[in-house]
Structures are given as C-alpha cells and as structure tokens.
Write an enzyme that holds these catalytic residues in place. Structure first.
Site, mmCIF file in Angstrom:
data_model
loop_
_atom_site.group_PDB
_atom_site.id
_atom_site.type_symbol
_atom_site.label_atom_id
_atom_site.label_comp_id
_atom_site.label_asym_id
_atom_site.label_seq_id
_atom_site.Cartn_x
_atom_site.Cartn_y
_atom_site.Cartn_z
ATOM 1 N N ASP A 18 0.826 -1.213 0.000
ATOM 2 C CA ASP A 18 0.000 0.000 0.000
ATOM 3 C C ASP A 18 0.859 1.262 0.000
ATOM 4 O O ASP A 18 2.003 1.256 0.473
ATOM 5 C CB ASP A 18 -0.866 0.047 1.274
ATOM 6 C CG ASP A 18 -2.049 -0.899 1.220
ATOM 7 O OD1 ASP A 18 -2.112 -1.723 0.290
ATOM 8 O OD2 ASP A 18 -2.899 -0.827 2.123
ATOM 9 N N HIS B 184 4.016 -2.265 3.031
ATOM 10 C CA HIS B 184 3.898 -0.905 2.496
ATOM 11 C C HIS B 184 5.113 -0.543 1.646
ATOM 12 O O HIS B 184 6.230 -0.970 1.932
ATOM 13 C CB HIS B 184 3.752 0.104 3.639
ATOM 14 C CG HIS B 184 2.429 0.029 4.332
ATOM 15 N ND1 HIS B 184 2.171 -0.855 5.351
ATOM 16 C CD2 HIS B 184 1.275 0.735 4.140
ATOM 17 C CE1 HIS B 184 0.928 -0.705 5.758
ATOM 18 N NE2 HIS B 184 0.350 0.260 5.046
HETATM 19 ZN ZN LIG Z 1 -2.620 3.273 3.018
#
Ligand SMILES: [Zn+2]
Length: 256
Positions: free
Chosen positions: A32, A177
C-alpha cells in the site's frame, strides 16, 4: 465517470476480502501507499529476483507524481489496485468525497498504465455502506488483509518476519507498504518472509489469482460431498517458532 445510482436505498452485497478459503498453499502479498521512489523500485527488484508477483494498492497523487514507477509495476506483471487519490480516511467521508477519491485515483492509474483497476483498498481499512455501494456499482472488489507485516509488538524486521511466517495460513492476504512513511523494516523483512514461505511450499499469487483459486475450490466443493472435504484451518499446523528463528538467523548469517 463513476456510476452512482440510488446510493443508500438497498444494502450492497459487497463483502471485504481479507483471505480466501482454500486448502492450496497460496498467499497474496500486497503493498500500500506507493508508488514511492524510495521503496517501490527496491521492492520490484526483490520480487523479480524471488520470481513472484504481487498486488500494489497505489495512491492517485503518488501515481501522478511518479507515473514511470506505476508503469514499471504494471509492466512487470504485478496488479495495481485503487487506494484513493489522497489517502483520505473514507470512514466518515461524504458520498461526493468518496466518489472523487476513487475516480481521481482510477484516472491517474489509467493515465499511467492504460489499465483500469478493479480492486479497491480503503486507507486504514475503514469502509462504510456508501463506499460499498459505490464499489459494487463500479465493479470493484473491496480488498482488506489478514496479516500486516508492520506490528507494534514486533519491533525488528526479524520479529516481523517470524510473526508473519508463524501466522500465515493458505489463502492469507498479507499487507506490507511501499510508501508514505519509513518502510525500511518492511523491505528487510520481505526476503525472509518470501524465502521461508516458499520453503514451506507456499506459492505467491496476485489478488485476482487468489479470488479465482477460491472460486475453483467452491466449484469443487459444490460438486462433492461437503463432509469429505478437508478443513484447511485444521490441516495447517503452526510452524515451530524456534526452527524458524534458527533458519532465519542462518539466512542472515547471525548463527555461530
Ligand atoms: Zn494506506
């Protein structure tokens, strides 16, 4: 333009997907908050070396800023999903805000890669019925996660990797991430997670592939008696944490 009709009148049939039911040893790695020049190219290089594909939930603003990185992600066979335009928390957003966040991110991804995303992940995993209805009307799947690589009680990259390796089950969606904050530890943990899960016989798939695997399993289930089916939860035994730690240390050449 997103299709929006009659939001609020009927409950959507959309359900967030955190993992899928399967006895196959498959997992989906997701990233993400990118694209980000600090992390995304390093992750792409690592995934290439490891020979696996993943799913990237990208932020529209970042895609506009770094279209070449978004293009490289798509060109290497990874899947790109929509993670809003400005990383807005949609939990209490208005219909107009939700619509703009999804639509503007979608436009940025299409402009950079030529591909329209069909997967959506809301920032912080916050969603509501308005969002669900917009997603349903625009043929998006709502994708969350079962395990996050970053976890407060696991402060080091080795702790993070051990935790993921111990908790993974067939069909798990793992969240890591590649942008926004400092993600160095995610990147350090990744080769450990990938190599040890591969050793355990896990195959890494994209989210669309994971959804297809569940569909195929459901078709098989419906054609056989349910009582004869194995229970994937019972089948997969918890890995021995000590042996994992030993082999991770060996991997890092920390053992004597
Ligand atoms: Zn996010």
């Amino acid at each position: 333009m997103l299709a929006i009709t009659c939001v609020g009148f009927a409950e959507s049939a959309i359900h967030p997907i955190r993992s899928v039911n399967t006895s196959e040893r498959v997992v989906a790695l997701t990233f993400d908050d990118g694209p980000d020049p600090r992390y995304t190219p390093r992750i792409l290089a690592l995934l290439k070396i490891m020979g696996i594909r993943a799913t990237f939930f990208q932020v529209g603003k970042q895609v506009e800023k770094y279209p070449e990185i978004a293009k490289a992600v798509a060109a290497e066979g990874h899947v790109i999903g929509n993670h809003t335009y400005s990383h807005m928390d949609l939990g209490s957003a208005t219909l107009e805000q939700i619509q703009a966040e999804i639509e503007n991110c979608e436009k940025a991804i299409v402009n950079a890669t030529g591909q329209r995303p069909t997967l959506f992940r809301p920032p912080k995993g916050h969603y509501n019925e308005t969002l669900n209805q917009i997603l349903e009307q625009n043929n998006y799947n709502l994708i969350l996660w079962r395990l996050c690589v970053e976890h407060k009680p696991a402060p080091t990259s080795i702790d993070m990797a051990c935790r993921i390796i111990a908790k993974v089950r067939p069909g798990t969606i793992i969240l890591a991430h590649d942008g926004r904050l400092n993600r160095d530890k995610d990147i350090e943990a990744l080769p450990l997670i990938i190599s040890h899960l591969k050793e355990k016989g896990y195959k890494f798939v994209t989210i669309p592939e994971l959804i297809n695997i569940e569909r195929k399993s459901q078709n098989l289930l419906s054609s056989k008696s349910k009582t004869s089916q194995p229970n994937p939860e019972r089948q997969s035994k918890s890995p021995n944490r000590i042996s994992w730690l030993h082999s991770i240390k060996k991997h890092l050449r920390l053992s004597h």
